[in-house]
Design an enzyme around this catalytic site. Structure first.
Site, PDB file in Angstrom:
ATOM      1  N   CYS A  14       0.810  -1.210   0.000  1.00 17.42           N
ATOM      2  CA  CYS A  14       0.000   0.000   0.000  1.00 17.42           C
ATOM      3  C   CYS A  14       0.849   1.269   0.000  1.00 17.42           C
ATOM      4  O   CYS A  14       0.314   2.364  -0.153  1.00 17.42           O
ATOM      5  CB  CYS A  14      -0.955  -0.004   1.185  1.00 17.42           C
ATOM      6  SG  CYS A  14      -2.225  -1.270   1.046  1.00 17.42           S
ATOM      7  N   LYS A  17       0.542   3.460  -3.160  1.00 18.80           N
ATOM      8  CA  LYS A  17      -0.667   4.223  -3.493  1.00 18.80           C
ATOM      9  C   LYS A  17      -0.323   5.628  -3.962  1.00 18.80           C
ATOM     10  O   LYS A  17       0.673   6.203  -3.537  1.00 18.80           O
ATOM     11  CB  LYS A  17      -1.521   4.390  -2.220  1.00 18.80           C
ATOM     12  CG  LYS A  17      -2.530   3.295  -1.996  1.00 18.80           C
ATOM     13  CD  LYS A  17      -3.548   3.771  -0.962  1.00 18.80           C
ATOM     14  CE  LYS A  17      -4.456   2.671  -0.510  1.00 18.80           C
ATOM     15  NZ  LYS A  17      -5.563   3.144   0.304  1.00 18.80           N
ATOM     16  N   THR A  44     -17.740   9.789   0.290  1.00 18.48           N
ATOM     17  CA  THR A  44     -17.179   9.729   1.645  1.00 18.48           C
ATOM     18  C   THR A  44     -15.829   9.001   1.667  1.00 18.48           C
ATOM     19  O   THR A  44     -15.299   8.714   2.728  1.00 18.48           O
ATOM     20  CB  THR A  44     -18.145   9.021   2.611  1.00 18.48           C
ATOM     21  OG1 THR A  44     -18.578   7.795   1.992  1.00 18.48           O
ATOM     22  CG2 THR A  44     -19.347   9.875   2.933  1.00 18.48           C
ATOM     23  N   ASP A  46     -14.982   6.003   1.283  1.00 20.79           N
ATOM     24  CA  ASP A  46     -15.045   4.827   2.153  1.00 20.79           C
ATOM     25  C   ASP A  46     -14.251   3.674   1.534  1.00 20.79           C
ATOM     26  O   ASP A  46     -13.669   3.802   0.459  1.00 20.79           O
ATOM     27  CB  ASP A  46     -16.509   4.426   2.391  1.00 20.79           C
ATOM     28  CG  ASP A  46     -16.714   3.864   3.788  1.00 20.79           C
ATOM     29  OD1 ASP A  46     -15.835   3.112   4.244  1.00 20.79           O
ATOM     30  OD2 ASP A  46     -17.733   4.174   4.419  1.00 20.79           O
ATOM     31  N   ASP A  47     -14.214   2.540   2.233  1.00 22.58           N
ATOM     32  CA  ASP A  47     -13.393   1.423   1.787  1.00 22.58           C
ATOM     33  C   ASP A  47     -13.944   0.746   0.535  1.00 22.58           C
ATOM     34  O   ASP A  47     -13.192   0.189  -0.259  1.00 22.58           O
ATOM     35  CB  ASP A  47     -13.274   0.397   2.913  1.00 22.58           C
ATOM     36  CG  ASP A  47     -12.561   0.991   4.108  1.00 22.58           C
ATOM     37  OD1 ASP A  47     -11.390   1.363   3.944  1.00 22.58           O
ATOM     38  OD2 ASP A  47     -13.164   1.104   5.187  1.00 22.58           O
ATOM     39  N   ASP A  64      -8.397  -3.666  -4.974  1.00 24.00           N
ATOM     40  CA  ASP A  64      -7.081  -3.228  -4.511  1.00 24.00           C
ATOM     41  C   ASP A  64      -6.045  -4.073  -5.230  1.00 24.00           C
ATOM     42  O   ASP A  64      -6.227  -5.276  -5.357  1.00 24.00           O
ATOM     43  CB  ASP A  64      -6.920  -3.506  -3.012  1.00 24.00           C
ATOM     44  CG  ASP A  64      -7.314  -2.326  -2.149  1.00 24.00           C
ATOM     45  OD1 ASP A  64      -8.501  -2.238  -1.797  1.00 24.00           O
ATOM     46  OD2 ASP A  64      -6.434  -1.512  -1.830  1.00 24.00           O
ATOM     47  N   GLY A 135     -10.641 -13.102 -14.061  1.00 28.17           N
ATOM     48  CA  GLY A 135      -9.601 -12.109 -13.837  1.00 28.17           C
ATOM     49  C   GLY A 135      -9.122 -11.499 -15.129  1.00 28.17           C
ATOM     50  O   GLY A 135      -9.693 -11.735 -16.197  1.00 28.17           O
ATOM     51  N   ASP A 223     -10.618   0.219   7.512  1.00 32.94           N
ATOM     52  CA  ASP A 223      -9.398  -0.569   7.728  1.00 32.94           C
ATOM     53  C   ASP A 223      -8.188   0.325   7.471  1.00 32.94           C
ATOM     54  O   ASP A 223      -8.272   1.341   6.795  1.00 32.94           O
ATOM     55  CB  ASP A 223      -9.376  -1.859   6.887  1.00 32.94           C
ATOM     56  CG  ASP A 223      -9.399  -1.591   5.394  1.00 32.94           C
ATOM     57  OD1 ASP A 223      -9.645  -0.444   4.979  1.00 32.94           O
ATOM     58  OD2 ASP A 223      -9.168  -2.553   4.628  1.00 32.94           O
TER      59      ASP A 223
HETATM   60 CO    CO Z   1      -9.748   0.219   3.081  1.00 32.14          CO
HETATM   61 CO    CO Z   2      -8.935  -0.479  -0.527  1.00 35.04          CO
HETATM   62 CO    CO Z   3     -10.329  -9.249 -19.701  1.00 35.21          CO
END
Ligand code: CO
Ligand code: CO
Ligand code: CO
Length: 346
Positions: A14, A17, A44, A46-47, A64, A135, A223
């Site tokens: 992280c 970031k 806000t 938020d997560d 993430d 994915g 978190d």
């Molecule tokens: Co978070």
């Molecule tokens: Co996150």
């Molecule tokens: Co694809």
């Protein structure tokens, strides 16, 4: 061949970031969509986002991904997955399905390294009860990995970063210092025990902490990741329109984090986070510099910071301890909105 992913990155986890200041600059030009079924959006910060499907069901959506935070590909996959899933737990949701997001330089490492990363991701996802059902992969350097996760939540039971109320106390479920320890490891300064403790904490899902939050009907949490303890506390205070006091003496640190800070091992991300928060933060004149920088240390896959009505705080804490989250501690309190929105005490 022994693979060392850390040789491929400057800032991993992280710490990689975008700075919170830059992110706010970018996001302010985005239009907010009006839709009564959007229960939580970027407004806000938020997560995760939350979208209502019907009166009993809302979807929690989050993603993430980041560059390697450790040398071993399998462990990197585990940490990246635990970190991605965490945002669903922070909002009181049950993570259900996920997609892999992966970027890697196809020619730089044996393919085996990349399958190991994915295997690590599957390992933690299955511990969380999350099924990975697809994915997307891009050729890119350095490697990056993470998940896009979907969870379920009852629309009446969403936990948000805007749910902190004056009179609450703040409980943190994991010790901090992963940014410092990882930076120290690169310099050969971290003790083996501290490194393995940091890796263990980062791989740990926030599942058990989230179960305790739900048991007690807690409505405010977030978190702790790239913006550090203080950065995320500040975001929570802003979103909740309150002021947050953090007592840095009570914040549990991993191993020799304090000593490493004292020796000058302060990762760049901590200064970036401090820069973002400085204007809205009041610093106790007695606040020790090392603890101040610890507050801004970028965490990877950090713990939950929950805002708990003071009357139930001791019971919540004891349940967290019984659930195996031994480092859980009361580290601060919430008051009505004051001149500054974050106070860092000693
Ligand atoms: Co978070
Ligand atoms: Co996150
Ligand atoms: Co694809």
């Amino acid at each position: 061949m022994k693979i060392d992913l850390l040789q491929m990155v400057e800032a991993g986890g992280c710490s990689a970031k975008i700075s919170p200041k830059q992110l706010e600059e970018i996001l302010k030009f985005l239009p907010l969509t009006e839709d009564p079924d959007i229960l939580v959006d970027i407004d806000t910060q938020d997560d995760a986002g939350v979208y209502r499907v019907n009166d009993e069901l809302a979807l929690v959506l989050t993603t993430d991904f980041f560059p390697p935070v450790c040398s071993d590909p399998f462990e990197f996959g585990q940490i990246a997955a635990a970190n991605s899933i965490s945002d669903v737990y922070a909002m009181g949701g049950t993570p259900v399905v996920a997609l892999n997001i992966m970027m890697f330089p196809a020619t730089k490492l044996p393919m085996e390294a990349y399958s190991e990363i994915l295997r690590g991701g599957y390992d933690i996802a299955s511990e969380a009860g999350v099924r990975i059902i697809g994915g997307h992969t891009i050729d890119d350097d350095p490697p990056k990995y993470g998940l896009a996760v979907v969870g379920y939540v009852n629309p009446q039971r969403i936990i948000t970063n805007s749910g902190a109320r004056p009179g609450d106390v703040l409980i943190l479920t994991k010790p901090i210092g992963t940014g410092v320890i990882l930076a120290a490891q690169k310099l050969g300064l971290a003790k083996d025990d501290d490194l393995s403790e940091a890796l263990k904490q980062m791989k740990m899902l926030n599942k058990r902490g989230a179960e305790v939050m739900k048991r007690f009907n807690i409505s405010g949490a977030t978190d702790i990741t790239g913006y550090g303890l203080a950065g995320h506390a500040l975001k929570m205070a802003k979103a909740s329109n309150v002021t947050i006091n953090l007592n840095m003496n009570s914040v549990p640190l991993i191993g020799e984090t304090y000593k490493l800070l004292d020796e000058g091992c302060i990762p760049g991300a901590a200064f970036r986070n401090l820069d973002y928060a400085e204007l809205n933060t009041w610093f106790d004149a007695d606040l020790n510099y090392n603890l101040k920088m610890a507050a801004f240390d970028a965490q990877t896959s950090g713990g939950l910071l929950m805002s708990v009505p003071s009357g139930i705080a001791e019971r919540v804490l004891s349940d967290l301890h019984s659930a195996g989250l031994k480092s859980s501690s009361i580290i601060g309190s919430v008051i009505g909105k004051d001149e500054k929105i974050l106070y860092l005490y000693m």
